[in-house]
Design a protein around this motif. Structure first.
Motif, mmCIF file in Angstrom:
data_model
loop_
_atom_site.group_PDB
_atom_site.id
_atom_site.type_symbol
_atom_site.label_atom_id
_atom_site.label_comp_id
_atom_site.label_asym_id
_atom_site.label_seq_id
_atom_site.Cartn_x
_atom_site.Cartn_y
_atom_site.Cartn_z
ATOM 1 N N ASN A 159 -1.764 -3.484 3.172
ATOM 2 C CA ASN A 159 -1.411 -4.914 3.150
ATOM 3 C C ASN A 159 0.070 -5.093 2.796
ATOM 4 O O ASN A 159 0.768 -5.930 3.376
ATOM 5 C CB ASN A 159 -2.253 -5.681 2.118
ATOM 6 N N PRO B 228 1.900 7.754 6.317
ATOM 7 C CA PRO B 228 0.998 7.168 5.324
ATOM 8 C C PRO B 228 -0.135 6.405 6.018
ATOM 9 O O PRO B 228 0.085 5.776 7.055
ATOM 10 C CB PRO B 228 1.894 6.181 4.555
ATOM 11 N N GLU C 125 2.364 -11.059 11.992
ATOM 12 C CA GLU C 125 1.699 -10.409 10.860
ATOM 13 C C GLU C 125 1.330 -8.947 11.056
ATOM 14 O O GLU C 125 1.260 -8.208 10.076
ATOM 15 C CB GLU C 125 0.474 -11.196 10.358
ATOM 16 N N GLY D 118 -3.693 3.911 5.072
ATOM 17 C CA GLY D 118 -4.599 3.260 4.130
ATOM 18 C C GLY D 118 -5.969 3.156 4.760
ATOM 19 O O GLY D 118 -6.632 4.155 5.059
ATOM 20 N N GLY D 119 -6.396 1.938 5.048
ATOM 21 C CA GLY D 119 -7.725 1.731 5.636
ATOM 22 C C GLY D 119 -7.768 1.940 7.130
ATOM 23 O O GLY D 119 -8.824 1.863 7.746
ATOM 24 N N ASN D 120 -6.600 2.164 7.733
ATOM 25 C CA ASN D 120 -6.499 2.417 9.182
ATOM 26 C C ASN D 120 -7.031 1.249 10.008
ATOM 27 O O ASN D 120 -7.616 1.454 11.068
ATOM 28 C CB ASN D 120 -7.248 3.722 9.524
ATOM 29 N N THR D 121 -6.819 0.029 9.506
ATOM 30 C CA THR D 121 -7.239 -1.159 10.263
ATOM 31 C C THR D 121 -6.062 -1.823 10.983
ATOM 32 O O THR D 121 -6.232 -2.875 11.610
ATOM 33 C CB THR D 121 -7.883 -2.224 9.349
ATOM 34 N N GLY D 122 -4.890 -1.241 10.855
ATOM 35 C CA GLY D 122 -3.682 -1.814 11.470
ATOM 36 C C GLY D 122 -3.855 -1.948 12.983
ATOM 37 O O GLY D 122 -4.601 -1.189 13.601
ATOM 38 N N GLY E 173 0.538 1.911 13.610
ATOM 39 C CA GLY E 173 1.481 2.372 12.584
ATOM 40 C C GLY E 173 0.960 3.528 11.744
ATOM 41 O O GLY E 173 1.743 4.336 11.235
ATOM 42 N N ALA F 281 2.466 -2.702 3.129
ATOM 43 C CA ALA F 281 3.329 -2.062 4.129
ATOM 44 C C ALA F 281 3.425 -2.887 5.412
ATOM 45 O O ALA F 281 4.381 -2.740 6.176
ATOM 46 C CB ALA F 281 2.815 -0.655 4.428
ATOM 47 N N THR F 282 2.409 -3.757 5.665
ATOM 48 C CA THR F 282 2.481 -4.615 6.859
ATOM 49 C C THR F 282 2.804 -6.067 6.488
ATOM 50 O O THR F 282 2.807 -6.925 7.372
ATOM 51 C CB THR F 282 1.130 -4.611 7.619
ATOM 52 N N THR G 69 -6.488 -1.715 2.836
ATOM 53 C CA THR G 69 -6.102 -1.401 1.458
ATOM 54 C C THR G 69 -4.865 -2.203 1.044
ATOM 55 O O THR G 69 -4.112 -2.686 1.894
ATOM 56 C CB THR G 69 -5.743 0.089 1.339
ATOM 57 N N ASN H 293 7.152 8.446 8.519
ATOM 58 C CA ASN H 293 6.544 7.765 9.655
ATOM 59 C C ASN H 293 7.484 7.647 10.867
ATOM 60 O O ASN H 293 7.718 6.539 11.380
ATOM 61 C CB ASN H 293 6.040 6.373 9.228
ATOM 62 N N GLU I 218 6.115 -0.651 6.794
ATOM 63 C CA GLU I 218 5.162 0.113 7.619
ATOM 64 C C GLU I 218 5.291 1.628 7.419
ATOM 65 O O GLU I 218 5.263 2.401 8.385
ATOM 66 C CB GLU I 218 5.314 -0.256 9.101
ATOM 67 N N ILE J 206 4.010 3.658 -0.916
ATOM 68 C CA ILE J 206 3.692 2.731 -2.004
ATOM 69 C C ILE J 206 2.454 3.293 -2.696
ATOM 70 O O ILE J 206 1.445 3.590 -2.027
ATOM 71 C CB ILE J 206 3.402 1.318 -1.463
ATOM 72 N N GLY K 248 -0.950 -11.113 6.349
ATOM 73 C CA GLY K 248 -1.023 -12.579 6.240
ATOM 74 C C GLY K 248 -2.469 -13.028 6.076
ATOM 75 O O GLY K 248 -3.026 -12.958 5.004
#
Ligand code: FAD
Ligand code: 2HG
Ligand code: ZN
Length: 472
Positions: A145, A68, A427, A70-74, A78, A147-148, A141, A464, A201, A207, A151
């Motif tokens: 938020n 999965p 976080e 989202g915004g790929n900012t992790g 992950g 899934a991680t 996203t 994942n 994650e 989700i 914070g």
């Protein structure tokens, strides 16, 4: 990937829902920093929960692993697939609907791909506040938020994503949909399953939507930037602010001189509020829903007491929203600024607030003994005991030489963290970067229970894989 699976994906999603063009794929295959790189034949972009269910059902039947995204900012890899080329990236970037805002319940129901800033704006338009706030809020996203368990800077008052979530909708690895979108503040009907998905994650399911708790909008704010001699002064200052301002404390960030120096060097438009050197800085924010709350006086009382106790070297109180933004820019610019100094080795740790001074002293000593000249970029949400203990190479060191010492340096930080009863991820999560190392810092019983949960939700290990849980 099996051509028959590809065909079925096209049938389910149509042309807009499948990305196969190598140029378009690229953005999905590495993370925001370019620190992790993977491969995949296609990216699936479902437009609703039903399509997510069909895709996971298909992948379950055909044994295809799903990543999965989202915004790929992790910041721990992950959301990046492995290099096998067999994994399917499932992007939530078409799950973008705000399903509703309920003013009486103070809730908002949103789909997983809605960008955090959009949720903040929707809450604001309804005269309310969604308080989660972090540097990546323009791209990350709600699904990411969750899934991680993100914070950020307002946790000191409002808690993490966990505390802000009332219900979730999830597609399970076999394609079944669990509609847990209850906006209830109280629900004691057995195990609280949503908590398992928060912070998972992407390893237990996708989700697809959530009911989030909103708060009263903020109408008064007071912000100060202070210079400190050492982290002990910050810890003492937190005690004073909490005793004086109580729940009006909505931000307390600590920054070492090295962190601020990088921002002043690399982020255009930033300015040093003091113009003289200090070893540490803190950013304090008080806020209140009342329009005429006497926050300036409260802040004055706090700073007065802190000066009296000789905790502060200097202080400036922001005068107007432009100055507030300028002070926050000094804090929010650190991640970006550090990227200009070569590789940043990131360690996102938490320890009890009371031990921060001893922890910082011991960790800095150990790091400098391991690598003389290393630049230690320590900053973070000190009100939560969470420090980003990031490292930049000694000047003149080759990037690759520095990177080759990453595991050794991480050990130094993590051993010190464990020695002070802390956690090696406050976080950002484990993702792929801390997946193996966590085995040395979490009790074996806890890891066994985690594996049991994974086995229950995802017996085929298709969600994942290669993330969070250590091998074996
Ligand atoms: P992604 O990066 O796409 O994914 C992150 C993880 O969640 C992956 O494991 C992925 O598989 C999984 N995932 C994504 N969507 C779903 C879904 N719908 N269902 C199941 N799993 C899913 N983090 C903080 O906590 N606090 C901060 O202050 C903070 N500041 C940051 C500042 C910057 C400049 C940057 C780049 C990052 C920062 N982060 C911070 C890290 C990051 O923004 C957060 O982890 C964020 O929550 C990730 O959201 P995303 O949508 O980008 O998720
Ligand atoms: C922050 O607090 C984020 O700014 C990012 O968690 C930290 O880039 C980092 O290491
Ligand atoms: Zn952070």
């Amino acid at each position: 990937m099996d051509p028959d699976v590809l065909r079925r994906l096209h049938d389910i999603l149509g042309p807009a829902g499948v990305v196969a063009d190598p140029d378009l794929l690229r953005g999905y295959l590495s993370d925001w920093r370019g620190a992790y790189q993977g491969t995949a034949a296609v990216v699936a972009r479902p437009a609703d929960t039903g399509q997510v269910a069909e895709i996971l059902g298909l992948c379950h039947r055909r044994g295809v692993a799903v990543v999965p995204q989202g915004g790929n900012t992790g910041l721990c890899g992950g959301a990046v697939p492995d290099r096998s080329g067999t994994q399917l990236v499932l992007s939530t970037n078409r799950l973008r609907r705000i399903r509703g805002v309920d003013r009486a319940d103070q809730t908002i129901t949103v789909e997983a791909g809605v960008v955090l800033q959009t949720v903040q704006e929707a809450a604001d338009a309804a005269g309310l506040l969604f308080p989660l706030s972090l540097g990546a809020e323009g791209s990350c996203t709600i699904g990411g938020n969750l899934a991680t368990n993100a914070g950020g800077t307002a946790v000191v008052r409002y808690g993490t994503m966990r505390e802000l979530t009332l219900g979730v909708e999830v597609v399970l690895p076999d394609g079944r949909i669990w509609n847990g979108l209850r906006g209830l503040r109280k629900d004691n009907t057995g195990y609280d399953l949503k908590q398992l998905f928060i912070g998972s994650e992407g390893t237990l399911g996708v989700i697809t939507a959530a009911v989030l708790a909103l708060h009263p909008a903020i109408r008064s704010r007071a912000t100060a930037w202070v210079a400190l001699s050492d982290p002990q002064a910050a810890v003492d200052l937190i005690e004073i602010v909490r005793a004086t301002a109580g729940s009006r404390l909505s931000g307390f960030e600590l920054m070492s001189a090295q962190s601020v120096e990088f921002v002043l060097r690399h982020v255009s438009g930033t300015r040093d509020p003091f113009g003289s050197a200090h070893p540490w800085f803190a950013l304090l924010e008080l806020s209140d829903p009342m329009a005429d709350a006497p926050l300036a006086q409260t802040l004055e009382t706090v700073l007065g007491e802190a000066f009296e106790r000789e905790l502060l070297r200097d202080a400036v109180v922001a005068d107007g929203s432009t100055q507030v933004a300028a002070l926050w820019a000094l804090r929010e610019g650190i991640s970006e600024a550090q990227n200009h100094e070569g590789p940043s080795l990131k360690h996102d740790i938490t320890v009890p607030i009371s031990v921060i001074p001893a922890f910082v002293a011991a960790t800095d000593d150990a790091l400098r003994a391991t690598m003389p000249g290393i630049r230690i970029v320590t900053y973070g949400h000190v009100g939560d005991g969470n420090l980003h203990y990031n490292l930049s190479k000694p000047p003149g060191t080759d990037d690759e030489v520095f990177r080759s010492r990453a595991a050794e340096l991480a050990r130094v930080v993590y051993d010190s963290t464990a020695g002070f009863a802390g956690s090696i991820s406050a976080e950002h999560g484990l993702g792929q970067s801390k997946r193996e190392v966590i085995a040395d810092y979490k009790p074996a019983v806890e890891l066994d229970l985690m594996r049991g949960i994974k086995q229950l939700f995802d017996p085929a290990g298709l969600m994942n894989p290669g993330k969070v849980l250590p091998e074996g």
